[in-house]
Design a protein around this motif. Structure first.
Motif, PDB file in Angstrom:
ATOM      1  N   LEU A  85       0.833  -1.195   0.000  1.00  0.00           N
ATOM      2  CA  LEU A  85       0.000   0.000   0.000  1.00  0.00           C
ATOM      3  C   LEU A  85       0.874   1.253   0.000  1.00  0.00           C
ATOM      4  O   LEU A  85       0.613   2.206  -0.735  1.00  0.00           O
ATOM      5  N   GLU A  86       1.923   1.259   0.804  1.00  0.00           N
ATOM      6  CA  GLU A  86       2.845   2.399   0.838  1.00  0.00           C
ATOM      7  C   GLU A  86       3.582   2.554  -0.492  1.00  0.00           C
ATOM      8  O   GLU A  86       3.782   3.675  -0.963  1.00  0.00           O
ATOM      9  N   LYS A  87       3.958   1.448  -1.105  1.00  0.00           N
ATOM     10  CA  LYS A  87       4.630   1.492  -2.410  1.00  0.00           C
ATOM     11  C   LYS A  87       3.708   2.112  -3.461  1.00  0.00           C
ATOM     12  O   LYS A  87       4.125   2.958  -4.251  1.00  0.00           O
ATOM     13  N   GLU A  88       2.450   1.699  -3.456  1.00  0.00           N
ATOM     14  CA  GLU A  88       1.479   2.251  -4.400  1.00  0.00           C
ATOM     15  C   GLU A  88       1.305   3.757  -4.187  1.00  0.00           C
ATOM     16  O   GLU A  88       1.310   4.545  -5.134  1.00  0.00           O
ATOM     17  N   TYR A  89       1.169   4.178  -2.938  1.00  0.00           N
ATOM     18  CA  TYR A  89       1.043   5.600  -2.591  1.00  0.00           C
ATOM     19  C   TYR A  89       2.268   6.367  -3.103  1.00  0.00           C
ATOM     20  O   TYR A  89       2.139   7.407  -3.749  1.00  0.00           O
ATOM     21  N   ASN A  90       3.443   5.853  -2.818  1.00  0.00           N
ATOM     22  CA  ASN A  90       4.683   6.527  -3.247  1.00  0.00           C
ATOM     23  C   ASN A  90       4.784   6.617  -4.765  1.00  0.00           C
ATOM     24  O   ASN A  90       5.286   7.605  -5.293  1.00  0.00           O
ATOM     25  N   ASN A  91       4.301   5.613  -5.479  1.00  0.00           N
ATOM     26  CA  ASN A  91       4.308   5.666  -6.938  1.00  0.00           C
ATOM     27  C   ASN A  91       3.416   6.794  -7.459  1.00  0.00           C
ATOM     28  O   ASN A  91       3.748   7.441  -8.451  1.00  0.00           O
TER      29      ASN A  91
END
Length: 114
Positions: free
Chosen positions: A60-66
């Motif tokens: 979820l954090e990776k998606e947000y950062n993308n």
């Protein structure tokens, strides 16, 4: 143990709820997560139905950062031209990324202003 509870905490950076907050809302079946800032209280309530599940907090954090990474060139130009402040730049990135995630997963973030 946290099932159906309301989790309130402060965000000294004045940011809206983080991906970790959203993950905890779902993972612990909280009724609501609140983040207290100088602007007011951000609130995310448990939706009746999640549109999509997310596999892990890290994903979820990776998606947000993308989502945020795609905005950096535009926000950087506005900062360099003096059109926005660093705090406004942060708020723009947070808001854009979280709105995308709201649509995808089915939660809703509200700000109750002071």
């Amino acid at each position: 143990m946290l099932n159906g509870m309301i989790l309130s905490h402060n965000h000294p950076s004045n940011s809206p709820p983080s991906p970790a907050d959203i993950y905890n809302l779902r993972a612990f079946n909280l009724a609501e997560v609140r983040a207290v800032t100088k602007y007011g209280v951000y609130s995310v309530k448990q939706p009746e139905n999640w549109k999509k599940e997310f596999p892990s907090r890290e994903e979820l954090e990776k998606e947000y950062n993308n989502f945020v990474i795609r905005l950096i060139p535009k926000v950087k130009r506005q900062l360099e031209n003096g059109k926005i402040t660093p705090e406004q730049a942060d708020n723009f990135c947070w808001k854009f990324a979280l709105r995308r995630m709201e649509r995808k997963y089915g939660f809703k973030i509200n700000l109750i202003s002071w």
